[in-house]
Design an enzyme around this catalytic site. Structure first.
Site, PDB file in Angstrom:
ATOM      1  N   GLY A   1     -13.270 -10.349  14.867  1.00  0.00           N
ATOM      2  CA  GLY A   1     -13.174 -11.046  13.591  1.00  0.00           C
ATOM      3  C   GLY A   1     -14.258 -12.099  13.514  1.00  0.00           C
ATOM      4  O   GLY A   1     -14.185 -13.124  14.191  1.00  0.00           O
TER       5      GLY A   1
ATOM      6  N   VAL B   1     -19.055 -20.685  15.005  1.00  0.00           N
ATOM      7  CA  VAL B   1     -19.684 -20.489  16.309  1.00  0.00           C
ATOM      8  C   VAL B   1     -18.738 -19.831  17.310  1.00  0.00           C
ATOM      9  O   VAL B   1     -19.184 -19.067  18.180  1.00  0.00           O
ATOM     10  CB  VAL B   1     -20.220 -21.835  16.861  1.00  0.00           C
ATOM     11  CG1 VAL B   1     -19.079 -22.804  17.164  1.00  0.00           C
ATOM     12  CG2 VAL B   1     -21.092 -21.621  18.086  1.00  0.00           C
ATOM     13  N   ASP B   2     -17.445 -20.074  17.228  1.00  0.00           N
ATOM     14  CA  ASP B   2     -16.516 -19.537  18.213  1.00  0.00           C
ATOM     15  C   ASP B   2     -16.459 -18.015  18.168  1.00  0.00           C
ATOM     16  O   ASP B   2     -16.521 -17.344  19.209  1.00  0.00           O
ATOM     17  CB  ASP B   2     -15.115 -20.124  18.009  1.00  0.00           C
ATOM     18  CG  ASP B   2     -15.089 -21.635  18.163  1.00  0.00           C
ATOM     19  OD1 ASP B   2     -15.821 -22.146  19.028  1.00  0.00           O
ATOM     20  OD2 ASP B   2     -14.350 -22.295  17.418  1.00  0.00           O
ATOM     21  N   SER B   3     -16.323 -17.452  16.968  1.00  0.00           N
ATOM     22  CA  SER B   3     -16.273 -15.994  16.868  1.00  0.00           C
ATOM     23  C   SER B   3     -17.622 -15.369  17.197  1.00  0.00           C
ATOM     24  O   SER B   3     -17.684 -14.258  17.739  1.00  0.00           O
ATOM     25  CB  SER B   3     -15.805 -15.569  15.472  1.00  0.00           C
ATOM     26  OG  SER B   3     -16.687 -16.030  14.466  1.00  0.00           O
TER      27      SER B   3
ATOM     28  N   CYS C   1      -0.391 -17.216   8.916  1.00  0.00           N
ATOM     29  CA  CYS C   1      -1.649 -16.505   8.677  1.00  0.00           C
ATOM     30  C   CYS C   1      -2.070 -15.719   9.914  1.00  0.00           C
ATOM     31  O   CYS C   1      -2.519 -14.572   9.822  1.00  0.00           O
ATOM     32  CB  CYS C   1      -2.729 -17.505   8.278  1.00  0.00           C
ATOM     33  SG  CYS C   1      -4.331 -16.754   7.957  1.00  0.00           S
TER      34      CYS C   1
ATOM     35  N   CYS D   1      -5.779 -22.411   6.050  1.00  0.00           N
ATOM     36  CA  CYS D   1      -6.280 -21.142   6.555  1.00  0.00           C
ATOM     37  C   CYS D   1      -6.804 -20.255   5.419  1.00  0.00           C
ATOM     38  O   CYS D   1      -6.077 -19.920   4.491  1.00  0.00           O
ATOM     39  CB  CYS D   1      -5.147 -20.428   7.299  1.00  0.00           C
ATOM     40  SG  CYS D   1      -5.610 -18.874   8.056  1.00  0.00           S
TER      41      CYS D   1
END
Length: 366
Positions: free
Chosen positions: A6, A11-13, A97, A193
């Site tokens: 996803g 930056v994390d994904s 979510c 979210c």
């Protein structure tokens, strides 16, 4: 393995995809669009996020697919969000979510596309122990997001990897910069979210019109008017508009049925603190942690340090008694239980029990 990540534009994904590709997996990015009600530049950054997601995937030389889950988001998440606020409670949309969109709709879609696993940039970990999958805290205690993931089931955990769960945020940004990812220094997203940052009260008012009422102290003294109890939450200080001398005023309780907002002065007022809570709508990731009573740790909000508690069955669900009084326990929010690093599950706070309760206070509350 074939893993679909996803990709949000953050930056994390992006680093999650980077790490999986380095590990030799067949990686595909998937961008989820889940909100269309007011999809304008001033409110929703979906278009900007999609552009960044595409730039990241181009940089990593992986394909990017897109999918629209707006209907699922409205039906499974936002309608519940509104009904809870309408009832005077304060829900946590990120929890639902994750369950309904990121680890249900996304997972189902990815499996149809032939994926073996899905991955996200959440700060959490999954392992297999004694034949069952467990949800564990992130190595970075400050970023741990297991609180938001407690509704995941074993099926979701069995098909999910969290590549950044063993890293700190600082390490994630360093890896992104070293790999020349275009979003290595992009600011983290906040707000609701998939809906983003906005003036929450005016946003909520579009769906739940104002219902003016009175603000009173627990002793019954009139302190002003409010626009609707659904716009306020326990412990709230801002936006009350109560003048005068002395300490600031805080929301200490809400009577949705009679549209009364109860307020008291001082951030350490006893009415803000509770010694126990009742939780219902329980979900256990593995088996229910019998026998009861049990000594566990719990969080009643994100990033809260673990709180020692004694958990026992109750006719309405669970009774959770804390070793130390807890501030601003809020009906509608989640209480999440831990055994060391393992997230066991959790439930919804139905009722908070005041740490000290005078006869005057009891009369006002009941």
């Amino acid at each position: 393995m074939k893993i679909i990540v996803g990709i949000s534009g953050g930056v994390d994904s992006a680093v999650a995809a980077l790490l999986l590709k380095r590990q030799g997996h067949e990686v595909t990015g998937l961008f989820m669009k889940n909100w269309e009600e007011d999809d304008t530049a001033s409110h929703c950054s979906a278009e900007e996020d999609l552009k960044m997601a595409q730039t990241v995937c181009d940089h990593l030389d992986i394909p990017l697919k897109t999918v629209n889950f707006s209907t699922e988001y409205w039906d499974r998440v936002f309608s519940h969000f509104l009904s809870e606020y309408r009832a005077g409670r304060t829900p946590n949309p990120d929890v639902l979510c994750n369950k309904e969109i990121k680890f249900r709709a996304f997972l189902e879609h990815a499996l149809v596309l032939g994926a073996d696993r899905i991955a996200t940039g959440h700060y959490a970990r999954v392992d297999s122990h004694a034949g069952r999958f467990r949800l564990l805290k992130s190595r970075d205690a400050n970023k741990d997001q297991s609180y938001f993931l407690y509704l995941l089931g074993r099926e979701a955990l069995a098909h999910t990897v969290f590549p950044v769960g063993d890293l700190t945020k600082t390490e994630v940004r360093r890896l992104a910069q070293e790999a020349s990812l275009p979003n290595y220094n992009r600011q983290d997203s906040t707000g609701i979210c998939f809906i983003g940052e906005r003036d929450f009260k005016s946003f909520l008012a579009r769906y739940l019109p104002a219902q003016p009422g009175e603000m009173r102290t627990l002793a019954g003294s009139f302190k002003g008017n409010h626009d609707g109890v659904m716009y306020y939450t326990i412990g709230q200080r801002q936006g009350l508009g109560i003048g005068g001398e002395g300490e600031a005023w805080y929301v200490v309780n809400k009577d949705a049925a009679n549209n009364i907002l109860y307020v008291e002065q001082g951030e350490h007022h006893p009415a803000l603190f509770s010694e126990a809570l009742i939780a219902d709508q329980l979900h256990w990731i593995g088996v229910e942690p019998l026998p009861w009573p049990r000594q566990l740790c719990a969080k009643t909000r994100y990033r809260q340090p673990d709180q020692n508690c004694t958990v026992t069955p109750h006719v309405k669900g669970l009774h959770v008694a804390f070793d130390n009084p807890q501030r601003a326990l809020t009906p509608g929010q989640s209480v999440v239980f831990y055994d060391n690093d393992e997230c066991l599950g959790g439930g919804i706070i139905e009722e908070a029990m005041p740490a000290t309760q005078t006869a005057e206070t009891r009369s006002a509350l009941h």
